[in-house]
Scaffold this motif. Structure first.
Motif, PDB file in Angstrom:
ATOM      1  N   TYR A  58      58.811  40.493  87.570  1.00 37.04           N
ATOM      2  CA  TYR A  58      60.229  40.216  87.340  1.00 37.04           C
ATOM      3  C   TYR A  58      61.141  41.264  87.981  1.00 37.04           C
ATOM      4  O   TYR A  58      62.287  40.978  88.302  1.00 37.04           O
ATOM      5  CB  TYR A  58      60.518  40.121  85.835  1.00 37.04           C
ATOM      6  CG  TYR A  58      59.819  38.947  85.194  1.00 37.04           C
ATOM      7  CD1 TYR A  58      60.114  37.647  85.591  1.00 37.04           C
ATOM      8  CD2 TYR A  58      58.845  39.121  84.219  1.00 37.04           C
ATOM      9  CE1 TYR A  58      59.458  36.557  85.034  1.00 37.04           C
ATOM     10  CE2 TYR A  58      58.186  38.043  83.651  1.00 37.04           C
ATOM     11  CZ  TYR A  58      58.503  36.758  84.065  1.00 37.04           C
ATOM     12  OH  TYR A  58      57.851  35.683  83.514  1.00 37.04           O
ATOM     13  N   ASP A  59      60.611  42.486  88.137  1.00 37.53           N
ATOM     14  CA  ASP A  59      61.486  43.541  88.680  1.00 37.53           C
ATOM     15  C   ASP A  59      61.275  43.750  90.180  1.00 37.53           C
ATOM     16  O   ASP A  59      61.731  44.736  90.737  1.00 37.53           O
ATOM     17  CB  ASP A  59      61.273  44.846  87.898  1.00 37.53           C
ATOM     18  CG  ASP A  59      59.807  45.285  87.922  1.00 37.53           C
ATOM     19  OD1 ASP A  59      58.969  44.566  88.536  1.00 37.53           O
ATOM     20  OD2 ASP A  59      59.495  46.322  87.308  1.00 37.53           O
ATOM     21  N   ASP A  60      60.606  42.796  90.830  1.00 39.56           N
ATOM     22  CA  ASP A  60      60.391  42.899  92.279  1.00 39.56           C
ATOM     23  C   ASP A  60      61.708  42.637  93.009  1.00 39.56           C
ATOM     24  O   ASP A  60      62.279  41.542  92.936  1.00 39.56           O
ATOM     25  CB  ASP A  60      59.323  41.871  92.688  1.00 39.56           C
ATOM     26  CG  ASP A  60      58.966  41.935  94.159  1.00 39.56           C
ATOM     27  OD1 ASP A  60      57.796  42.209  94.458  1.00 39.56           O
ATOM     28  OD2 ASP A  60      59.853  41.694  95.012  1.00 39.56           O
ATOM     29  N   ARG A  61      62.184  43.661  93.716  1.00 42.96           N
ATOM     30  CA  ARG A  61      63.498  43.595  94.360  1.00 42.96           C
ATOM     31  C   ARG A  61      63.597  42.451  95.375  1.00 42.96           C
ATOM     32  O   ARG A  61      64.574  41.707  95.400  1.00 42.96           O
ATOM     33  CB  ARG A  61      63.777  44.950  95.033  1.00 42.96           C
ATOM     34  CG  ARG A  61      65.046  45.026  95.862  1.00 42.96           C
ATOM     35  CD  ARG A  61      66.264  45.303  95.005  1.00 42.96           C
ATOM     36  NE  ARG A  61      67.490  44.967  95.731  1.00 42.96           N
ATOM     37  CZ  ARG A  61      68.706  45.212  95.301  1.00 42.96           C
ATOM     38  NH1 ARG A  61      68.890  45.799  94.133  1.00 42.96           N
ATOM     39  NH2 ARG A  61      69.756  44.882  96.005  1.00 42.96           N
ATOM     40  N   GLU A  77      63.296  32.102  79.909  1.00 41.41           N
ATOM     41  CA  GLU A  77      62.591  31.436  78.810  1.00 41.41           C
ATOM     42  C   GLU A  77      62.080  32.430  77.783  1.00 41.41           C
ATOM     43  O   GLU A  77      61.413  32.053  76.841  1.00 41.41           O
ATOM     44  CB  GLU A  77      61.411  30.615  79.360  1.00 41.41           C
ATOM     45  CG  GLU A  77      60.351  31.444  80.056  1.00 41.41           C
ATOM     46  CD  GLU A  77      58.941  30.851  79.935  1.00 41.41           C
ATOM     47  OE1 GLU A  77      58.771  29.639  79.734  1.00 41.41           O
ATOM     48  OE2 GLU A  77      57.990  31.667  80.042  1.00 41.41           O
ATOM     49  N   PHE A  78      62.379  33.715  77.952  1.00 36.50           N
ATOM     50  CA  PHE A  78      61.884  34.711  77.008  1.00 36.50           C
ATOM     51  C   PHE A  78      62.927  35.807  76.869  1.00 36.50           C
ATOM     52  O   PHE A  78      63.741  36.022  77.769  1.00 36.50           O
ATOM     53  CB  PHE A  78      60.539  35.283  77.467  1.00 36.50           C
ATOM     54  CG  PHE A  78      60.602  36.005  78.786  1.00 36.50           C
ATOM     55  CD1 PHE A  78      60.800  35.289  79.954  1.00 36.50           C
ATOM     56  CD2 PHE A  78      60.468  37.376  78.856  1.00 36.50           C
ATOM     57  CE1 PHE A  78      60.877  35.943  81.174  1.00 36.50           C
ATOM     58  CE2 PHE A  78      60.541  38.044  80.078  1.00 36.50           C
ATOM     59  CZ  PHE A  78      60.740  37.321  81.230  1.00 36.50           C
ATOM     60  N   GLU A  79      62.889  36.505  75.711  1.00 35.57           N
ATOM     61  CA  GLU A  79      63.975  37.431  75.410  1.00 35.57           C
ATOM     62  C   GLU A  79      63.744  38.842  75.935  1.00 35.57           C
ATOM     63  O   GLU A  79      64.657  39.653  75.937  1.00 35.57           O
ATOM     64  CB  GLU A  79      64.259  37.478  73.907  1.00 35.57           C
ATOM     65  CG  GLU A  79      63.095  37.873  73.036  1.00 35.57           C
ATOM     66  CD  GLU A  79      62.282  36.664  72.600  1.00 35.57           C
ATOM     67  OE1 GLU A  79      61.970  35.834  73.478  1.00 35.57           O
ATOM     68  OE2 GLU A  79      61.955  36.555  71.409  1.00 35.57           O
ATOM     69  N   ASN A  80      62.512  39.125  76.384  1.00 40.16           N
ATOM     70  CA  ASN A  80      62.241  40.499  76.803  1.00 40.16           C
ATOM     71  C   ASN A  80      62.447  40.736  78.296  1.00 40.16           C
ATOM     72  O   ASN A  80      61.742  41.519  78.921  1.00 40.16           O
ATOM     73  CB  ASN A  80      60.839  40.914  76.345  1.00 40.16           C
ATOM     74  CG  ASN A  80      60.788  41.042  74.822  1.00 40.16           C
ATOM     75  OD1 ASN A  80      61.704  41.595  74.216  1.00 40.16           O
ATOM     76  ND2 ASN A  80      59.768  40.496  74.199  1.00 40.16           N
ATOM     77  N   VAL A  81      63.422  40.040  78.858  1.00 39.55           N
ATOM     78  CA  VAL A  81      63.807  40.292  80.252  1.00 39.55           C
ATOM     79  C   VAL A  81      64.333  41.727  80.337  1.00 39.55           C
ATOM     80  O   VAL A  81      65.244  42.093  79.594  1.00 39.55           O
ATOM     81  CB  VAL A  81      64.931  39.323  80.681  1.00 39.55           C
ATOM     82  CG1 VAL A  81      65.321  39.557  82.124  1.00 39.55           C
ATOM     83  CG2 VAL A  81      64.515  37.877  80.445  1.00 39.55           C
ATOM     84  N   PRO A  82      63.750  42.565  81.191  1.00 39.28           N
ATOM     85  CA  PRO A  82      64.241  43.938  81.292  1.00 39.28           C
ATOM     86  C   PRO A  82      65.721  43.969  81.693  1.00 39.28           C
ATOM     87  O   PRO A  82      66.147  43.204  82.561  1.00 39.28           O
ATOM     88  CB  PRO A  82      63.372  44.548  82.403  1.00 39.28           C
ATOM     89  CG  PRO A  82      62.156  43.664  82.495  1.00 39.28           C
ATOM     90  CD  PRO A  82      62.618  42.299  82.098  1.00 39.28           C
ATOM     91  N   ALA A  83      66.472  44.840  81.029  1.00 38.62           N
ATOM     92  CA  ALA A  83      67.908  44.965  81.311  1.00 38.62           C
ATOM     93  C   ALA A  83      68.133  45.224  82.805  1.00 38.62           C
ATOM     94  O   ALA A  83      69.099  44.729  83.393  1.00 38.62           O
ATOM     95  CB  ALA A  83      68.505  46.099  80.470  1.00 38.62           C
ATOM     96  N   GLN A  84      67.213  45.975  83.421  1.00 37.87           N
ATOM     97  CA  GLN A  84      67.340  46.310  84.837  1.00 37.87           C
ATOM     98  C   GLN A  84      67.360  45.062  85.720  1.00 37.87           C
ATOM     99  O   GLN A  84      68.068  44.993  86.724  1.00 37.87           O
ATOM    100  CB  GLN A  84      66.159  47.226  85.232  1.00 37.87           C
ATOM    101  CG  GLN A  84      66.198  47.735  86.655  1.00 37.87           C
ATOM    102  CD  GLN A  84      67.506  48.476  86.948  1.00 37.87           C
ATOM    103  OE1 GLN A  84      67.891  49.376  86.209  1.00 37.87           O
ATOM    104  NE2 GLN A  84      68.183  48.081  88.022  1.00 37.87           N
ATOM    105  N   VAL A  85      66.574  44.057  85.311  1.00 37.62           N
ATOM    106  CA  VAL A  85      66.488  42.813  86.087  1.00 37.62           C
ATOM    107  C   VAL A  85      67.839  42.075  86.049  1.00 37.62           C
ATOM    108  O   VAL A  85      68.334  41.600  87.076  1.00 37.62           O
ATOM    109  CB  VAL A  85      65.357  41.914  85.538  1.00 37.62           C
ATOM    110  CG1 VAL A  85      65.418  40.521  86.138  1.00 37.62           C
ATOM    111  CG2 VAL A  85      64.003  42.558  85.802  1.00 37.62           C
TER     112      VAL A  85
END
Lengths: 361, 361
Positions: A58-61, A77-85
């Motif tokens: 998910y954090d792949d630029r 679809e999920f709540e734990n998306v990193p804030a950085q993303v």
């Protein structure tokens, strides 16, 4: 900012490749949208029904740049998306919904419950726990036995343990891996309920009829909806949902889990800033299901009706239970949803069935 | 022969890349299947929601071999699949459903009506026309004015013309390009109806409630279902459908178009060996819609229920009408299906809406 209402033919990006992403993609297709799935899973079940499929962390630029190139907006679809993303996508000019505030609030149980209480929504008593000293203080305040949970991650009963007494505190602290935590008073509840609500970009809020949930081994087994509920309780649930969604300036569908206490009051257990397993009954029980409702909301469309067409019992098919599909396919009142996952691992959600009955008058 | 019932995770091949293929692919995904679209159209709307997408002519040998490699069975969204394609696929060991007999029968109006009469299903009077001499004989037998149609191809009112009298015969023969044809007596009908029926691999037949169809410029505009119909007419429609499907040893969903005559009798206009535009109301009006029903049938699953949950008026969105989507999205009782086609050409089916009302008692 894309044009709203987002025109069909636009591409909606979805972070996550599981069944929720799959059903979101199917709902988006109904409305004429193309879809793009970003997921680290090579053979994800959502990518198999999407127009575009990017397999990457998910954090792949590079992946996020590709998403920004193709998609008019991004949801998840999920709540734990990193804030950085979310920050990266926003920085690339992509609209993300629901937004960073809802994610940050839902990702931390202490922040979540603090927020809920601040907007007048009742929860069980709780205290933040950062070390053994604060755990001891929390037990003094909350009492024991009580529940010790990690502040972050953890779902389907993972990342939590009972603290039986002061004597058990150190062992419990070890059991959850000495992670920042929350101590929660046990809820003396008679039923677990949930309300699936949606908020549009123009601030309209709708709530589906409340569902009654039954868990087993920490996993949702069954939802019955509409639940048998007093008018007061129904209104209370709707008010709670509307308050949460409005205070978060939320856009999309949210699942709010509730405890019904012995005295009839409702307290919120937690909320999920996404479509929710306990809302799968809407797939066959409502004209507009939670997945289409979410797509409508994030795409800046008006919300659809939430009136039920039938009474539904939704039953999850977990692990090996999916192998009963030939029997379920032959059951006249059972509407089968098979997620198409290759491997039926224990505890894995493999599908669900909705059983329909006529509405009571 | 694949294993039946076909297990989820298998790939179902679909010939055709339009809206019917798209909605078949979405229905297959619900049941856990992967899908493969074969279509010559580079940006087809079905391929955008399918697991695999092959862009090639239908008779491309390499493409058909790739289909045979990946798909456990093949079905189609249109009736003019060349017989050679079915033969090639069958030769490659692929199960094709519905089968060659149904296709061959539906592809030729004379063969179709002859078959119908042979199995005791009434049609209008007709005669084969191969040249001007047989056209003159046909006018003697059938009378005039009557309808001259090409035996093959032609849909939405194309490939047909009125023959006003003997004097008009030569001109009419030119108008349809001197192609092998059929002369049909005009049906003195009060209504156009259709019945969507399905037959399983084990020979079970089900029929959805009859729909009432309204055409404009030769294109279906509107279907209302369940139609207001006498018990006798309803039973007649079901008997007709069962007879056709059984005699063809049919597997899948079929659309049967009917005329209701002034005396209440039903005659068959034609049938389509595929899911049908006049069955789109089932998408929101029934627990199992015609697309899932078709996938169930061809996959060797038991058929699902055909009981209606609501009264539905289906309205096609043709050409420019699709641009009204923002208004339709805001209409509470309108369930929108937008096919995601890029270009709104005149006469092109771009989407449809289902408007729902409670069932009459």
């Amino acid at each position: 900012m894309p044009e709203f209402p987002l025109p069909p033919g636009s591409t909606i990006g979805i972070l996550g490749g599981g069944q929720l992403g799959r059903m979101l993609a199917l709902a988006a297709a109904r409305l004429g949208f193309d879809t793009l799935i970003l997921s680290p899973e090579p053979d994800g079940i959502a990518g198999r029904v999407a127009t575009h499929n990017i397999v990457a962390p998910y954090d792949d630029r590079d992946a996020l740049e590709a998403v920004a190139q193709m998609a008019s907006l991004v949801t998840f679809e999920f709540e734990n998306v990193p804030a950085q993303v979310v920050q990266t996508l926003t920085g690339l000019g992509v609209e993300v919904a629901p937004g960073a505030l809802a994610l940050a609030t839902a990702q931390d149980r202490v922040v979540e419950k603090t927020f809920l209480n601040e907007c007048g929504v009742p929860t069980v008593a709780f205290a933040a726990v950062d070390d053994l000293a604060s755990l001891a203080e929390a037990i003094d305040r909350i009492g024991a036995p009580s529940l010790l949970k990690t502040r972050r991650e953890g779902y389907d009963g993972k990342g939590q343990t009972w603290v039986e007494s002061h004597a058990d505190a150190a062992a419990a602290w070890e059991r959850i891996g000495r992670a920042p935590a929350i101590l929660e008073a046990p809820a003396d509840f008679t039923r677990e309920l949930s309300v699936i609500a949606a908020r549009s970009r123009s601030g309209d809020v709708v709530a589906y009829p409340v569902g009654e949930n039954h868990h087993q081994d920490g996993i949702l087994r069954r939802t019955r909806a509409p639940a048998d509920l007093s008018k007061a309780a129904r209104e209370q649930a709707e008010t709670i949902a509307a308050r949460i969604l409005t205070r978060l300036d939320y856009v999309g569908v949210m699942g709010v889990e509730l405890f019904e206490l012995k005295d009839g009051r409702l307290v919120v257990n937690e909320f999920a800033p996404r479509v929710h397993n306990s809302g799968h009954w809407t797939l066959d029980g409502c004209e507009v299901d939670q997945f289409e409702q979410h797509i409508r909301a994030v795409a800046g469309w008006p919300l659809g009706p939430v009136t039920p067409l039938a009474r539904v019992e939704m039953e999850n098919l977990i692990g090996d239970e999916i192998h009963t599909w030939p029997r379920l396919a032959a059951e006249l009142e059972a509407r089968l949803w098979h997620y198409g996952k290759a491997e039926a691992r224990p505890g894995r959600k493999m599908g669900h069935v909705n059983r329909l009955w006529p509405l009571k008058d």
